[in-house]
Structures are given as structure tokens and as C-alpha cells.
Design a protein around this motif. Structure first.
Motif, PDB file in Angstrom:
ATOM      1  N   ASN A  11       0.862  -1.185   0.000  1.00  0.00           N
ATOM      2  CA  ASN A  11       0.000   0.000   0.000  1.00  0.00           C
ATOM      3  C   ASN A  11       0.901   1.238   0.000  1.00  0.00           C
ATOM      4  O   ASN A  11       1.137   1.857   1.028  1.00  0.00           O
ATOM      5  N   PRO A 237      -5.921   2.875   0.014  1.00  0.00           N
ATOM      6  CA  PRO A 237      -5.992   1.829   1.057  1.00  0.00           C
ATOM      7  C   PRO A 237      -7.110   0.801   0.850  1.00  0.00           C
ATOM      8  O   PRO A 237      -6.880  -0.396   1.026  1.00  0.00           O
ATOM      9  N   ASP A 238      -8.316   1.251   0.467  1.00  0.00           N
ATOM     10  CA  ASP A 238      -9.430   0.309   0.294  1.00  0.00           C
ATOM     11  C   ASP A 238      -9.167  -0.685  -0.837  1.00  0.00           C
ATOM     12  O   ASP A 238      -9.526  -1.856  -0.746  1.00  0.00           O
ATOM     13  N   TYR A 239      -8.565  -0.204  -1.917  1.00  0.00           N
ATOM     14  CA  TYR A 239      -8.254  -1.099  -3.032  1.00  0.00           C
ATOM     15  C   TYR A 239      -7.190  -2.119  -2.603  1.00  0.00           C
ATOM     16  O   TYR A 239      -7.287  -3.301  -2.915  1.00  0.00           O
ATOM     17  N   TYR A 240      -6.182  -1.615  -1.893  1.00  0.00           N
ATOM     18  CA  TYR A 240      -5.107  -2.487  -1.418  1.00  0.00           C
ATOM     19  C   TYR A 240      -5.673  -3.597  -0.524  1.00  0.00           C
ATOM     20  O   TYR A 240      -5.342  -4.781  -0.688  1.00  0.00           O
ATOM     21  N   LYS A 241      -6.529  -3.228   0.423  1.00  0.00           N
ATOM     22  CA  LYS A 241      -7.123  -4.218   1.347  1.00  0.00           C
ATOM     23  C   LYS A 241      -7.948  -5.246   0.579  1.00  0.00           C
ATOM     24  O   LYS A 241      -7.931  -6.437   0.877  1.00  0.00           O
ATOM     25  N   PHE A 242      -8.690  -4.763  -0.420  1.00  0.00           N
ATOM     26  CA  PHE A 242      -9.530  -5.637  -1.246  1.00  0.00           C
ATOM     27  C   PHE A 242      -8.656  -6.634  -2.026  1.00  0.00           C
ATOM     28  O   PHE A 242      -8.909  -7.845  -2.024  1.00  0.00           O
ATOM     29  N   LYS A 244      -5.534  -7.521  -1.357  1.00  0.00           N
ATOM     30  CA  LYS A 244      -4.821  -8.397  -0.411  1.00  0.00           C
ATOM     31  C   LYS A 244      -5.736  -9.517   0.091  1.00  0.00           C
ATOM     32  O   LYS A 244      -5.308 -10.667   0.223  1.00  0.00           O
ATOM     33  N   LYS A 245      -6.991  -9.179   0.340  1.00  0.00           N
ATOM     34  CA  LYS A 245      -7.968 -10.179   0.796  1.00  0.00           C
ATOM     35  C   LYS A 245      -8.149 -11.269  -0.268  1.00  0.00           C
ATOM     36  O   LYS A 245      -8.184 -12.465   0.040  1.00  0.00           O
ATOM     37  N   ASP A 248      -4.791 -13.328  -0.237  1.00  0.00           N
ATOM     38  CA  ASP A 248      -4.594 -14.102   0.993  1.00  0.00           C
ATOM     39  C   ASP A 248      -5.553 -15.284   1.085  1.00  0.00           C
ATOM     40  O   ASP A 248      -5.200 -16.359   1.572  1.00  0.00           O
TER      41      ASP A 248
END
Length: 258
Positions: A11, A237-242, A244-245, A248
């Protein structure tokens, strides 16, 4: 300086991130950079339900677009192997800046591919835009990897007797957009079929595939599924979290939670 690890996404600003990568490290780059248009991520077009579209899309001002493009492409050129190549997607709005920057950085242009998708936004006073440009470039055309029969054998034929490998290698690609109805999504994403085609022609298993603007994570997700190593950067950040989810949990699509 933070050490960048393979099979991870970060991120952070891709120019900062790429500066930590040693030169001649990356085998393939596939990327769809931010637009330089007044793009509203939650606009009610493309049959989107705005509550399911992650917000936070980062735009570049049109007057800054060339400098921005030149900066990230300079880093890509440094870290790309001589045998490597890059595919850059662009709408017609930014095309002149993309083409200028590619030449100015020193990339060799191999193909100018047109991706034709099923439909664009309806227009009243101009023709409907229903294609995207893809610039296929490299550092050294003599060392560049390409696998012409990775998808179809020389003798494979279509139902009407045409050469399948020839048809597949034509520079107009008719590939449908993906619509993730009812699922979480980012405003734009490349179809997995498109990414798979590029990976099969321009990479081998274990190759490192980079997307400097990872967005929903499509390039990394498809690369991982085909046994490639991946690396990516995303500033939102929201795109990164999405993304990464998805990586993972090995999920292609994520259901929207109520």
C-alpha cells in the motif's frame, strides 16, 4: 530503505516502491494506470450499484499526466530484465502521453493491440468508445521472451478451418468485460481472460510479474493462479485491502457483506 518481497503487494506509491527493487529483476509488467479524466468511481454507469464500488480512486491531472507517466516508466525500465516486456493499457484520452513517455524512456514498441469489449457508454453526439489500447513494449527486442505456440499448436484449426494460433495472435482482441454483479469491486478491472492471454505469451512459471497500479489485484490474482510470482503497489488503502484479501484467501470474487 524497505526491502521489497516477492509474492506481496504494498500500500504505497509505486514510484517509491519500485525504487527499492534491484535493477533487472522483473520479467513482465502488466498495468492499467490511472486515467487523467474526470472519472467518477461511483457514477451510475456500466450498470454499477454504487454501494458495491469501493471509493478512493486517485486521479492524475491531465496537465501532469506526461510527467507522472515518464516517472513510473523510468523506474519500470530500470527494474525490467532485458528479456522482459511490458503491456500498458490506456484509453484514447491519455494515449499521446503514454506513447511519448514510452519513446522518451527508451522502450521498444512491439505491438499496438486493440482490446474490443462488448459495449461502451451510450453517446448522442459522437461514436461510442468500445475499445481500449494496449501497448506491448520491451527493453531489448533481441532478448525479449515470447512463446508463440503456448496457447495453440501450429496445426490447430478453428471450426471453419482457419489457423487458431494465427487468429489468437491477431492484434485486435475481442474479449468481454467482466461484471461482478452483487460482489465487491473496484471501478475498473481487466478481465482475467485478457491477463491470462498476456501471461501465456510473455511469461513462464516462476517469472516475476509486476503491476505498479494493482487496483483490484487482478494481475496478481491471475498470475498467482498460473504459477507466476507477483508483485504490486496500490496507493488507495481500500483497493489495497480488497486486493490483499483476494490474494490471501485465494478468492476471485468477494461477496458484498450486508
Amino acid at each position: 530503505m524497505k526491502k521489497i518481497e516477492i509474492n506481496k503487494i504494498y500500500n504505497q506509491n509505486c514510484i517509491d516502491g519500485m525504487s527499492s527493487i534491484p535493477k533487472n529483476k522483473i520479467d513482465l509488467v502488466i498495468t492499467d494506470p490511472p486515467f487523467a479524466i474526470n472519472f467518477k468511481a461511483k457514477k451510475a454507469n456500466y450498470n454499477r450499484t454504487s454501494s458495491r464500488v469501493l471509493s478512493g480512486y486517485n486521479e492524475i491531472k491531465p496537465e501532469d499526466y506526461y510527467d507522472f507517466t515518464f516517472s513510473w516508466m523510468t523506474e519500470v525500465y530500470r527494474i525490467l530484465k532485458d528479456s522482459g516486456s511490458m503491456y500498458v493499457f490506456s484509453g484514447w484520452n491519455n494515449l499521446k502521453d503514454i506513447l511519448r513517455a514510452l519513446d522518451d524512456v527508451g522502450f521498444v514498441t512491439i505491438n499496438h493491440i486493440i482490446w474490443k469489449y462488448q459495449f461502451g457508454v451510450v453517446t448522442k453526439k459522437k461514436f461510442v468508445t468500445s475499445h481500449y489500447h494496449c501497448l506491448y513494449v520491451c527493453k531489448d527486442d533481441k532478448k525479449r521472451k515470447f512463446f508463440p505456440f503456448s496457447r495453440f499448436k501450429k496445426e490447430d484449426k478453428t471450426k471453419d478451418g482457419r489457423s487458431l494460433h494465427y487468429k489468437d495472435k491477431e492484434d485486435v482482441w475481442d474479449i468481454k468485460r467482466e461484471y461482478w454483479t452483487g460482489d465487491e469491486k473496484t471501478p475498473t478491472k481487466l478481465p482475467s481472460e485478457l491477463i491470462q492471454k498476456i501471461l501465456e505469451y510473455s511469461s513462464e512459471k516462476k517469472d516475476i510479474v509486476l503491476d505498479p497500479f494493482i487496483g483490484s489485484g487482478q494481475v496478481a490474482v491471475v498470475s498467482k493462479s498460473l504459477g507466476r510470482r507477483y508483485l504490486g503497489f496500490e496507493i488507495v488503502p481500500d483497493y489495497y485491502k480488497f486486493a490483499k484479501k483476494r490474494l490471501d484467501k485465494d478468492l476471485y470474487r468477494i461477496k458484498k457483506s450486508k
